[in-house]
Design an enzyme around this catalytic site. Structure first.
Site, PDB file in Angstrom:
ATOM      1  N   ASN A 121      35.454  87.698  87.076  1.00 11.82           N
ATOM      2  CA  ASN A 121      34.314  86.826  87.362  1.00 11.82           C
ATOM      3  C   ASN A 121      33.243  87.536  88.173  1.00 11.82           C
ATOM      4  O   ASN A 121      32.042  87.370  87.941  1.00 11.82           O
ATOM      5  CB  ASN A 121      34.783  85.575  88.110  1.00 11.82           C
ATOM      6  CG  ASN A 121      35.471  84.576  87.205  1.00 11.82           C
ATOM      7  OD1 ASN A 121      35.150  84.464  86.020  1.00 11.82           O
ATOM      8  ND2 ASN A 121      36.430  83.838  87.735  1.00 11.82           N
ATOM      9  N   GLU A 165      43.256  80.076  87.137  1.00  9.64           N
ATOM     10  CA  GLU A 165      43.753  81.077  86.196  1.00  9.64           C
ATOM     11  C   GLU A 165      45.255  81.002  86.013  1.00  9.64           C
ATOM     12  O   GLU A 165      45.884  81.963  85.563  1.00  9.64           O
ATOM     13  CB  GLU A 165      43.348  82.481  86.642  1.00  9.64           C
ATOM     14  CG  GLU A 165      43.939  82.927  87.954  1.00  9.64           C
ATOM     15  CD  GLU A 165      43.080  82.599  89.168  1.00  9.64           C
ATOM     16  OE1 GLU A 165      43.201  83.319  90.173  1.00  9.64           O
ATOM     17  OE2 GLU A 165      42.293  81.634  89.101  1.00  9.64           O
ATOM     18  N   ASP A 173      50.203  83.705  86.003  1.00 15.20           N
ATOM     19  CA  ASP A 173      48.944  83.881  86.729  1.00 15.20           C
ATOM     20  C   ASP A 173      48.261  85.160  86.259  1.00 15.20           C
ATOM     21  O   ASP A 173      48.904  86.214  86.138  1.00 15.20           O
ATOM     22  CB  ASP A 173      49.212  83.953  88.237  1.00 15.20           C
ATOM     23  CG  ASP A 173      47.921  83.934  89.039  1.00 15.20           C
ATOM     24  OD1 ASP A 173      47.373  82.836  89.237  1.00 15.20           O
ATOM     25  OD2 ASP A 173      47.459  85.014  89.458  1.00 15.20           O
TER      26      ASP A 173
END
Length: 308
Positions: free
Chosen positions: A187, A222, A179
């Site tokens: 973002n 992700e 992860d």
């Protein structure tokens, strides 16, 4: 034993473009392809581009397939004078065309092939446009559109096959769940296009780092998953640490902005699971290890609690 004759021939197809009844150019179907009809890679398209394609379970084969009933070099397909000729290489469990065991046969469009007891393929003659469409359709079904990695659906199919193989042959299977740390911040501060670029570059990095017999897939968002077979838990930990360090050292740029991220990784090994193992318990163990890695500060590798 039912054996097809060895001199099955048909007229060589012309490769000169023709016109149909309304004057449109018809591109001849002179390219051979094999469509996999069984296993975790069912639907995959194998193009017969060269003069010879070898089939078997050996890594040196053009088409290497995981099946213990295959010989290391089981059969080959030769393109000669516009024909595709299947030749068995003295395999123990045989090569079959439309349910007939053969030593040599000229392949026709639509022939169903079987090698050993479990590998099933279909031979087709296509033109370049049809070949490209079939390859695109398969890749669209099994690949993640952003990263080009195997998608979640194809991962599930591969995991089932790998788990069954590991249980049957008492081999090791490791799952790494990876992860990206604080990816939401990328973002939010740099924009989603920057986030997409990070995911693409991380995916490419992982693809370069793993062995050809292993698999890396986008698990969702992700998260990524790596399946590593036939190495001990310690080896899986070393692989995970190598991936972690490679990401930490990776410098990415987007719109002249330097982007750096880290990852947390949870590792679980089939042979170290308590009780009767299952796919669910293997994934759950790796997920719990990932949670522990995040709880301990991120940017680290942790094994499942019962994998010590």
């Amino acid at each position: 034993m039912n054996t097809m004759p060895n001199d099955l021939d048909f007229p060589t197809q012309s490769i000169t473009p023709k016109k149909d009844s309304i004057g449109l150019t018809v591109i001849p179907r002179d390219r051979g392809i094999l469509i996999q009809m069984s296993g975790a890679a069912a639907g995959s398209v194998h193009c017969l581009r060269g003069e010879v394609l070898t089939i078997g379970r050996g890594g040196q084969c053009s088409l290497s397939l995981e099946d213990t009933t295959l010989s290391r070099t089981h059969a080959r397909i030769r393109r000669t004078d516009g024909m595709h000729i299947l030749e068995d290489e003295g395999s123990l469990n045989g090569s079959y065309v439309n349910h007939h065991r053969v030593t040599r046969a000229v392949l026709r469009h639509g022939d169903r092939l079987r090698f050993g007891s479990g590998v099933r393929l279909q031979f087709q003659l296509v033109n370049p446009e049809e070949e490209a469409i079939l390859v695109h359709m398969y890749e669209a079904a099994v690949k993640d559109g952003l990263t080009g990695l195997v998608n979640r659906r194809a991962l599930d199919d591969r995991l089932k096959a790998e788990f069954a193989h590991a249980i049957r042959h008492r081999r090791e299977l490791n799952v790494l769940i990876i992860d990206l740390d604080f990816f939401k911040k990328v973002n939010d501060t740099k924009g989603h296009l920057a986030g997409d670029e990070v995911l693409r570059q991380i995916a490419g990095l992982f693809g370069d780092q793993i062995r050809c017999e292993d698999l890396v897939a986008r698990y969702g968002g992700e998260e990524f998953v790596v399946l590593a077979r036939d190495i001990p838990m310690h080896g899986a930990m070393l692989l995970a640490e190598r991936l972690r360090a490679a990401v930490e050292n990776l410098e990415m740029r987007f719109d002249n902005t330097l982007l750096k991220v880290t990852v947390s990784i949870g590792v679980a090994s089939l042979s170290h699971l308590p009780g009767k193992p299952s796919i669910e318990t293997l994934l759950t163990a790796a997920d719990k290890a990932l949670y522990a890695a995040k709880s301990q500060g991120r940017n680290r590798v942790v094994t499942a609690p019962n994998s010590q």
